[in-house]
Enzyme design. Structure first.
Site, PDB file in Angstrom:
ATOM      1  N   GLY A   1       0.814  -1.208   0.000  1.00 22.80           N
ATOM      2  CA  GLY A   1       0.000   0.000   0.000  1.00 22.80           C
ATOM      3  C   GLY A   1       0.844   1.253   0.000  1.00 22.80           C
ATOM      4  O   GLY A   1       0.305   2.362   0.069  1.00 22.80           O
ATOM      5  N   ASP A   2       2.161   1.085  -0.066  1.00 22.52           N
ATOM      6  CA  ASP A   2       3.078   2.230  -0.086  1.00 22.52           C
ATOM      7  C   ASP A   2       4.258   1.869  -0.979  1.00 22.52           C
ATOM      8  O   ASP A   2       4.147   0.991  -1.821  1.00 22.52           O
ATOM      9  CB  ASP A   2       3.500   2.600   1.339  1.00 22.52           C
ATOM     10  N   ASP A   3       5.396   2.539  -0.815  1.00 24.60           N
ATOM     11  CA  ASP A   3       6.539   2.279  -1.675  1.00 24.60           C
ATOM     12  C   ASP A   3       7.005   0.832  -1.519  1.00 24.60           C
ATOM     13  O   ASP A   3       7.162   0.335  -0.400  1.00 24.60           O
ATOM     14  CB  ASP A   3       7.690   3.219  -1.328  1.00 24.60           C
TER      15      ASP A   3
ATOM     16  N   SER B   1       1.981  -1.589  -6.549  1.00 26.54           N
ATOM     17  CA  SER B   1       1.646  -0.588  -5.541  1.00 26.54           C
ATOM     18  C   SER B   1       0.831   0.526  -6.192  1.00 26.54           C
ATOM     19  O   SER B   1       1.383   1.535  -6.636  1.00 26.54           O
ATOM     20  CB  SER B   1       2.912  -0.004  -4.909  1.00 26.54           C
TER      21      SER B   1
END
Length: 481
Positions: free
Chosen positions: A263-265, A296
């Site tokens: 959900g992020d980098d 992502s």
């Protein structure tokens, strides 16, 4: 089916959902597994930077793998006992098949934590099982809340020669408890990470499946000589701050053959935050990332920053793939960060369904507090991309430097970008940047001057960490002691 082949399938999204459901069903069935006695464990070999003379199994210290019994004391007792062998060939702790519920525990030097196939380390959702730590000195604040931070599930500090590996065993962070509190604004200190190693040297994290971390998954910080390879990292794509691998003020790092859904980098290279990072002054440098596959939808395949106040230099990214990912190799910085991001080399990106291919911003305005220096301007220079193939793209490039502090030395060569039906009218948007391009389609902005028959550089020398070879290590049940 390989990850790459699965990525190319037109039914990838449905296959991925089915795969995740299957994984959850498998994990659920492990609760019924009975842990074997150490005498029943089979001999096996595995690759590692160093082998160990002594061995033990978690059950030797009272571990119970029923998914319900708390094993924090068993892990701590085992590791404390095995630490006595640090100067006598080191020791390895085997986590056998089963579901091993535990709170946070600390590793030791000259030590291997090995997760066998079908073993699951299951993070406790009881906050009392997670010690509280002061904030990192290069951050000056908790990352999500200012008052402090929880320990990671697997933690180590001031270590030499520590290995976390397995035969695709699993660490499950059971992050939903923490995600719910975060979404409700109830976190007073920063959520735990899954694995954090601080102030350490000679680190290997490999051949594991990591799922559902409360926050960042793998966070080596203030450390050197690190190999992270063969990880499958899975988090829901709608949960923020579930970064996959975040080397932070680290030197000589090799990140290879990893598959990350986040959900992020997927990977974020960091080095401290504003005035605290400037004062601490420890850069991230000599880092190579190869053969990464990233999904992502809300963030980057590889991010440089935004916390980069100790500097980031000599990062090499090669042969990477992103699908349904917001951006590729992105630079995030802001006034107040100071320091630099320079000598960045990217070669061989295969991108499918992206919002941005090239994205740099000088206005990423998160700050630990109001004490940052508005005159501390970051220097972004010598950023090189070559051999890029991308399709179904909304924006080819959005490059926004800082007024009176332009990003310089940007180079893009041999990049073919197929725009989506929902593309922006102008595929490129550039301000306060300068550089060159060659053989790039669609045509870049005027600030990136066209140069015929030119190839952006990529280093031909090897980093020291690339020369490290794995040994073949083993576990023999007959020599458990």
């Amino acid at each position: 089916m390989s990850h790459k082949n699965m990525m190319k399938s037109p039914v990838f999204e449905n296959s991925y959902v089915i795969g995740v459901i299957s994984v959850l069903l498998i994990f659920g069935s492990l609760a019924e597994c009975k842990e074997p006695s150490s005498s029943k464990l089979k001999n096996f070999d595995y690759p590692a930077i160093n082998c160990r003379k002594h061995s033990a199994v978690l059950t030797d210290f009272g571990g119970v793998g029923d998914g319900k019994t708390l094993n924090t004391k068993a892990f701590n007792s085992a590791i404390t006992n095995l630490s006595q062998y640090a100067n006598d060939g080191g020791a390895q702790l085997i986590v056998p098949p089963g579901k091993w519920l535990t709170g946070s525990f600390n590793l030791t030097s000259h030590f291997t934590l090995f997760l066998q196939k079908d073993s699951v380390i299951l993070a406790s959702q009881d906050e009392s099982e997670w010690p509280q730590f002061p904030v990192l000195p290069s951050y000056g604040s908790g990352r999500n809340a200012s008052d402090g931070r929880f320990s990671s599930l697997v933690f180590g500090t001031n270590l030499t020669d520590v290995i976390i590996t397995g035969n695709n065993g699993t660490i499950d962070g059971q992050g939903s408890y923490w995600w719910d509190k975060f979404h409700k604004g109830q976190m007073k200190i920063t959520r735990p990470y899954m694995i954090e190693i601080m102030y350490s040297d000679q680190i290997q994290i490999s051949n594991l499946t990591l799922i559902n971390s409360p926050s960042w998954f793998v966070h080596p910080v203030y450390s050197s000589n690190i190999i992270i390879n063969g990880l499958t990292i899975l988090a829901p794509v709608d949960i923020p701050n579930t970064d996959g691998i975040d080397p932070d003020s680290c030197t000589n790092v090799r990140i290879e053959d990893n598959y990350i859904v986040s959900g992020d980098d997927c990977i974020a290279i960091k080095s401290g935050w504003d005035e605290y990072g400037i004062k601490f002054g420890k850069p991230s440098q000599q880092i190579i990332i190869r053969r990464l596959t990233c999904i992502s939808p809300k963030s980057a395949m590889v991010a440089l920053g935004s916390e980069m106040s100790g500097g980031i230099q000599d990062v090499r990214v090669e042969d990477v793939t992103a699908i349904k990912t917001e951006s590729a190799v992105r630079i995030k910085t802001a006034i107040g960060r100071g320091a630099y991001v320079k000598d960045i080399f990217v070669k061989g990106m295969n991108l499918d369904t992206m919002k941005y291919v090239f994205w740099m911003t000088g206005s990423y305005k998160s700050h630990p507090d109001n004490g940052f220096d508005p005159n501390a301007l970051p220097k972004i220079s010598e950023i090189n991309y070559r051999d890029v193939t991308a399709k179904n793209v909304t924006i080819a490039g959005k490059l926004d430097g800082i007024s009176n502090d332009p990003f310089t030395g940007i180079c893009v060569s041999n990049a073919t970008i197929e725009m989506s039906a929902h593309k922006k009218k102008l595929p490129w948007n550039c301000t306060d940047v300068s550089g060159v391009t060659s053989n790039v389609s669609p045509t870049p902005c005027e600030l990136l001057a066209e140069k015929e028959k030119f190839e952006c550089p990529f280093p031909t020398d090897k980093l020291t960490i690339e020369n490290v070879q794995f040994k073949t290590c083993n576990f023999k049940s007959s020599v458990i002691r």
